[in-house]
Design an enzyme around this catalytic site. Structure first.
Site, PDB file in Angstrom:
ATOM      1  CD1 TRP A  84     -17.058  14.059 -17.120  1.00 21.78           C
ATOM      2  CD2 TRP A  84     -17.973  12.380 -15.958  1.00 21.78           C
ATOM      3  NE1 TRP A  84     -16.090  13.084 -16.980  1.00 21.78           N
ATOM      4  CE2 TRP A  84     -16.632  12.036 -16.266  1.00 21.78           C
ATOM      5  CE3 TRP A  84     -18.745  11.465 -15.246  1.00 21.78           C
ATOM      6  CZ2 TRP A  84     -16.046  10.835 -15.882  1.00 21.78           C
ATOM      7  CZ3 TRP A  84     -18.158  10.263 -14.847  1.00 21.78           C
ATOM      8  CH2 TRP A  84     -16.837   9.962 -15.171  1.00 21.78           C
ATOM      9  CD1 TRP A 102     -13.254  11.765 -13.673  1.00 22.08           C
ATOM     10  CD2 TRP A 102     -11.750  12.772 -12.363  1.00 22.08           C
ATOM     11  NE1 TRP A 102     -12.249  12.238 -14.488  1.00 22.08           N
ATOM     12  CE2 TRP A 102     -11.303  12.859 -13.704  1.00 22.08           C
ATOM     13  CE3 TRP A 102     -10.954  13.337 -11.368  1.00 22.08           C
ATOM     14  CZ2 TRP A 102     -10.118  13.492 -14.072  1.00 22.08           C
ATOM     15  CZ3 TRP A 102      -9.774  13.965 -11.727  1.00 22.08           C
ATOM     16  CH2 TRP A 102      -9.364  14.038 -13.064  1.00 22.08           C
ATOM     17  CG  ASN A 126      -8.703   2.449   0.367  1.00 17.44           C
ATOM     18  OD1 ASN A 126      -8.594   3.416  -0.394  1.00 17.44           O
ATOM     19  ND2 ASN A 126      -8.549   1.202  -0.055  1.00 17.44           N
ATOM     20  CD1 TRP A 135     -11.098  11.580  -5.554  1.00 20.83           C
ATOM     21  CD2 TRP A 135     -13.017  11.059  -6.563  1.00 20.83           C
ATOM     22  NE1 TRP A 135     -12.112  11.737  -4.635  1.00 20.83           N
ATOM     23  CE2 TRP A 135     -13.291  11.430  -5.237  1.00 20.83           C
ATOM     24  CE3 TRP A 135     -14.083  10.682  -7.392  1.00 20.83           C
ATOM     25  CZ2 TRP A 135     -14.598  11.426  -4.710  1.00 20.83           C
ATOM     26  CZ3 TRP A 135     -15.375  10.686  -6.877  1.00 20.83           C
ATOM     27  CH2 TRP A 135     -15.617  11.049  -5.552  1.00 20.83           C
ATOM     28  CD1 TRP A 159      -1.666  -0.031  -3.836  1.00 20.06           C
ATOM     29  CD2 TRP A 159      -1.993   1.202  -5.688  1.00 20.06           C
ATOM     30  NE1 TRP A 159      -2.291  -0.818  -4.776  1.00 20.06           N
ATOM     31  CE2 TRP A 159      -2.506  -0.085  -5.920  1.00 20.06           C
ATOM     32  CE3 TRP A 159      -2.080   2.142  -6.719  1.00 20.06           C
ATOM     33  CZ2 TRP A 159      -3.106  -0.453  -7.127  1.00 20.06           C
ATOM     34  CZ3 TRP A 159      -2.669   1.784  -7.924  1.00 20.06           C
ATOM     35  CH2 TRP A 159      -3.177   0.501  -8.118  1.00 20.06           C
ATOM     36  CD  GLU A 198      -2.873  -0.900  -0.100  1.00 19.94           C
ATOM     37  OE1 GLU A 198      -3.389   0.179  -0.436  1.00 19.94           O
ATOM     38  OE2 GLU A 198      -2.996  -1.944  -0.769  1.00 19.94           O
TER      39      GLU A 198
HETATM   40  C1  LIG Z   1     -11.292   8.282  -4.067  1.00 20.09           C
HETATM   41  C2  LIG Z   1     -10.073   8.111  -3.195  1.00 20.09           C
HETATM   42  C3  LIG Z   1      -9.420   9.230  -2.696  1.00 20.09           C
HETATM   43  C4  LIG Z   1      -8.281   9.086  -1.894  1.00 20.09           C
HETATM   44  N1  LIG Z   1      -7.654  10.206  -1.418  1.00 20.09           N
HETATM   45  C5  LIG Z   1      -6.537  10.084  -0.666  1.00 20.09           C
HETATM   46  C6  LIG Z   1      -5.870  11.233  -0.166  1.00 20.09           C
HETATM   47  O1  LIG Z   1      -6.246  12.385  -0.424  1.00 20.09           O
HETATM   48  N2  LIG Z   1      -4.781  11.053   0.633  1.00 20.09           N
HETATM   49  C7  LIG Z   1      -4.309   9.800   0.932  1.00 20.09           C
HETATM   50  O2  LIG Z   1      -3.313   9.688   1.656  1.00 20.09           O
HETATM   51  N3  LIG Z   1      -4.912   8.699   0.444  1.00 20.09           N
HETATM   52  C8  LIG Z   1      -6.009   8.795  -0.325  1.00 20.09           C
HETATM   53  N4  LIG Z   1      -6.639   7.670  -0.782  1.00 20.09           N
HETATM   54  C9  LIG Z   1      -6.043   6.355  -0.491  1.00 20.09           C
HETATM   55  C10 LIG Z   1      -6.547   5.683   0.802  1.00 20.09           C
HETATM   56  O3  LIG Z   1      -7.939   5.731   0.857  1.00 20.09           O
HETATM   57  C11 LIG Z   1      -5.979   6.319   2.068  1.00 20.09           C
HETATM   58  O4  LIG Z   1      -4.575   6.433   1.962  1.00 20.09           O
HETATM   59  C12 LIG Z   1      -6.306   5.470   3.297  1.00 20.09           C
HETATM   60  O5  LIG Z   1      -7.692   5.327   3.438  1.00 20.09           O
HETATM   61  C13 LIG Z   1      -5.719   6.112   4.530  1.00 20.09           C
HETATM   62  O6  LIG Z   1      -6.031   5.382   5.679  1.00 20.09           O
HETATM   63  P1  LIG Z   1      -4.908   4.568   6.448  1.00 20.09           P
HETATM   64  O7  LIG Z   1      -3.756   5.445   6.750  1.00 20.09           O
HETATM   65  O8  LIG Z   1      -5.553   3.863   7.555  1.00 20.09           O
HETATM   66  O9  LIG Z   1      -4.460   3.559   5.309  1.00 20.09           O
HETATM   67  P2  LIG Z   1      -3.771   2.125   5.393  1.00 20.09           P
HETATM   68  O10 LIG Z   1      -4.695   1.168   4.749  1.00 20.09           O
HETATM   69  O11 LIG Z   1      -3.301   1.810   6.738  1.00 20.09           O
HETATM   70  O12 LIG Z   1      -2.553   2.268   4.371  1.00 20.09           O
HETATM   71  C14 LIG Z   1      -1.247   2.684   4.795  1.00 20.09           C
HETATM   72  C15 LIG Z   1      -0.793   3.862   3.988  1.00 20.09           C
HETATM   73  O13 LIG Z   1      -0.610   3.482   2.627  1.00 20.09           O
HETATM   74  C16 LIG Z   1      -0.999   4.552   1.772  1.00 20.09           C
HETATM   75  N5  LIG Z   1      -2.131   4.091   0.958  1.00 20.09           N
HETATM   76  C17 LIG Z   1      -3.014   3.121   1.253  1.00 20.09           C
HETATM   77  N6  LIG Z   1      -3.879   2.942   0.230  1.00 20.09           N
HETATM   78  C18 LIG Z   1      -3.527   3.832  -0.724  1.00 20.09           C
HETATM   79  C19 LIG Z   1      -4.038   4.134  -2.018  1.00 20.09           C
HETATM   80  N7  LIG Z   1      -5.060   3.474  -2.552  1.00 20.09           N
HETATM   81  N8  LIG Z   1      -3.447   5.120  -2.703  1.00 20.09           N
HETATM   82  C20 LIG Z   1      -2.386   5.793  -2.204  1.00 20.09           C
HETATM   83  N9  LIG Z   1      -1.858   5.541  -0.992  1.00 20.09           N
HETATM   84  C21 LIG Z   1      -2.416   4.569  -0.268  1.00 20.09           C
HETATM   85  C22 LIG Z   1      -1.423   5.702   2.670  1.00 20.09           C
HETATM   86  O14 LIG Z   1      -0.320   6.546   2.853  1.00 20.09           O
HETATM   87  C23 LIG Z   1      -1.785   5.004   3.965  1.00 20.09           C
HETATM   88  O15 LIG Z   1      -1.654   5.801   5.105  1.00 20.09           O
HETATM   89  C24 LIG Z   1      -7.782   7.784  -1.595  1.00 20.09           C
HETATM   90  C25 LIG Z   1      -8.459   6.675  -2.098  1.00 20.09           C
HETATM   91  C26 LIG Z   1      -9.590   6.825  -2.883  1.00 20.09           C
HETATM   92  C27 LIG Z   1     -10.294   5.607  -3.395  1.00 20.09           C
END
Ligand SMILES: Cc1cc2nc3c(=O)[nH]c(=O)nc-3n(C[C@H](O)[C@H](O)[C@H](O)COP(=O)(O)OP(=O)(O)OC[C@H]3O[C@@H](n4cnc5c(N)ncnc54)[C@H](O)[C@@H]3O)c2cc1C
Length: 472
Positions: free
Chosen positions: A308, A361, A343, A384, A280, A277
């Protein structure tokens, strides 16, 4: 030992910590006096891409940073002026001959760096700019042909294999002269924004480090099995701490890897999934770096110009969490209450906006940036565009999540839904698995679903198919 420079400036940007900090260590090693400075921007008051939650988190984090610097004998200078003018003035006031800063990953922050370098050169100031927002700079992870990756899996394979940078030692003693003027540590009023979310997380390095330690001790081992269940505390909740640099990505990665290696090989899957993650996050930084047009356009050229629609009532229902789809509404209300959203639910609400309501979006992207504490331009845009089916390695347009069956799968007991929609607390969870069939809303005061998922799904498929045919 004689230091090379009398005075050095460390320009704090999105790295609001004292531990494992390149710039702070560099000014300590090279300069007799250290001037840590943060420039408050005024543009954020009017900008669509930030809001009260992020700015309050920033205020808390700046106050904490100042306190932490004082422990080492330093302090944080806060200046409310445009960055270039402010840097020039501080250099002239202090006689600094050394200047360092963390490179910003997004085009807005990155855009000013050449001017800062030029200004410093013109004043005879040595500059040290470093990359440490991510473990690997975008230019470090390229295809065999030296090109940027457009797909996540090969990117992440290479990313995982690369040797990771090690943590730095901490500073031991700082000295910031007392005679340099500083503004008050800001409060939210500085930007004239509305009130922040009532249940937001606490900012600052200390709180972030506690979250990090808890995540490594209690979350990452079972991450693979629990991360998709929004009712549980199955994710690390560190995104805002990474966004503001309250923890260093080097330290987080090292701690996760250490925890992983302490487990028998058969139990390491959770930690590995977690590290993927983090990849990502860096993949999206790379996409934004090499394809900055994603901020305006669909990454995938074939989806540019999609027709859209905009129905204001539907938009308002989505924003306020009143669509009649409980999992969507729970997510949107979690966002309003906390500045965060799980997420899995982010994916559901984003797909719902784009595929069920046919709303662009870009509107959702902007709404998220205004409300998320972790609002990260690269990840938000990536998330997005992934959900809309238009992005790098996105969900194909015909894979449209059904909010009702997603609920059954990921919130089977309705615990998450009931947490954010108290008006539905008395209902059995099965009520959230499909649209009401009796023509009545699920509960008094709760709306009837504003659209029919199957109908809108078919419309989306038709719209995308027609567009594809017209552009191929
Ligand atoms: C529509 C949409 C918008 C999002 N906007 C953001 C945003 O503005 N900022 C943001 O940090 N993340 C964003 N994410 C990714 C993800 O949802 C969040 O990083 C996550 O929910 C943060 O919670 P956590 O720290 O508990 O994540 P965990 O699941 O614990 O993941 C650990 C870390 O990995 C990174 N990570 C995890 N999943 C993703 C992902 N899909 N994309 C990029 N990094 C990821 C983050 O830094 C996160 O803190 C978005 C996802 C979607 C679908």
């Amino acid at each position: 030992m004689e230091k090379k420079h009398k005075t050095g400036i460390v320009w704090y940007r999105r790295d609001l910590r004292v531990r494992d900090h390149f710039g702070l260590l560099a000014v300590e090693e090279n300069c007799a006096e250290q001037l840590p400075v943060y420039f408050l921007s005024s543009w954020k008051a009017a900008h669509n891409w930030t809001g009260a939650n992020r700015q309050q988190f920033l205020c808390d984090s700046l106050a904490s940073l100042d306190g932490n610097l004082r422990v080492f004998g330093g302090r944080l200078l806060i200046r409310a002026e445009p960055v270039l003018e402010g840097i020039k003035r501080l250099i002239e006031q202090s006689g600094a001959t050394y200047f360092c800063y963390q490179k910003d990953p997004d085009p807005f922050g990155h855009g000013i760096e050449a001017d800062v370098d030029q200004l410093c050169r013109s004043l005879g100031v040595e500059v040290y700019a470093y990359h440490d927002v991510s473990l690997h700079a975008p230019e470090e992870v390229l295809t065999g042909g030296g090109l940027p990756y457009r797909v996540y899996t090969p990117y992440s394979k290479q990313w995982l294999m690369k040797e990771k940078p090690q943590r730095l030692k901490n500073v031991t003693a700082l000295h910031t002269p007392a005679d340099l003027s500083t503004e008050e540590i800001p409060c939210i009023g500085h930007w004239n924004l509305s009130h922040p979310a009532p249940q937001r997380l606490l900012g600052g390095e200390k709180a972030a480090r506690e979250r990090m330690k808890k995540a490594v001790a209690e979350i990452v081992t079972n991450y693979k099995d629990r991360r998709d269940l929004p009712a549980e505390q199955g994710t690390s909740r560190l995104s805002q701490d990474l966004r503001w640099g309250l923890i260093s990505i080097r330290e987080l990665y090292a701690r996760v890897l250490q925890a992983e290696l302490a487990l028998p090989p058969s139990q390491r899957e959770g930690c590995l999934t977690y590290r993927k993650e983090l990849a990502w996050r860096e993949f999206y930084f790379a996409i934004l770096r090499f394809f900055p047009e994603v901020l305006e356009w669909e990454f995938s050229a074939q989806w540019r110009g999609l027709p859209w629609e905009h129905n204001e009532a539907h938009w308002q229902a989505w924003c306020s969490g009143n669509t009649g789809f409980p999992i969507v509404d729970a997510g949107m209300r979690e966002l309003l209450a906390t500045g965060h959203m799980h997420n899995r639910v982010r994916m559901i609400v984003a797909m719902f906006l784009t595929k069920d309501l046919h709303i662009d979006w870009r509107h959702g992207e902007s709404w998220f940036m205004r409300h998320l504490i972790d609002g990260e331009i690269a990840s938000n845009n990536g998330g997005w565009q992934w959900s809309a089916g238009t992005g790098a390695d996105a969900a194909p347009y015909f894979r449209i999540q059904n909010p009702w069956s997603q609920t059954q799968r990921f919130d089977p007991k309705g615990i998450y839904i009931k947490r954010w929609l108290p008006e539905l607390a008395h209902l059995p969870a099965e009520k959230f698995y499909e649209a009401p069939t009796n023509g009545l809303p699920l509960a008094k005061g709760y709306p009837f679903p504003i659209v029919d998922h199957r109908t809108e799904r078919d419309r989306t498929l038709a719209i995308f198919k027609v567009h594809k045919a017209s552009t191929s």
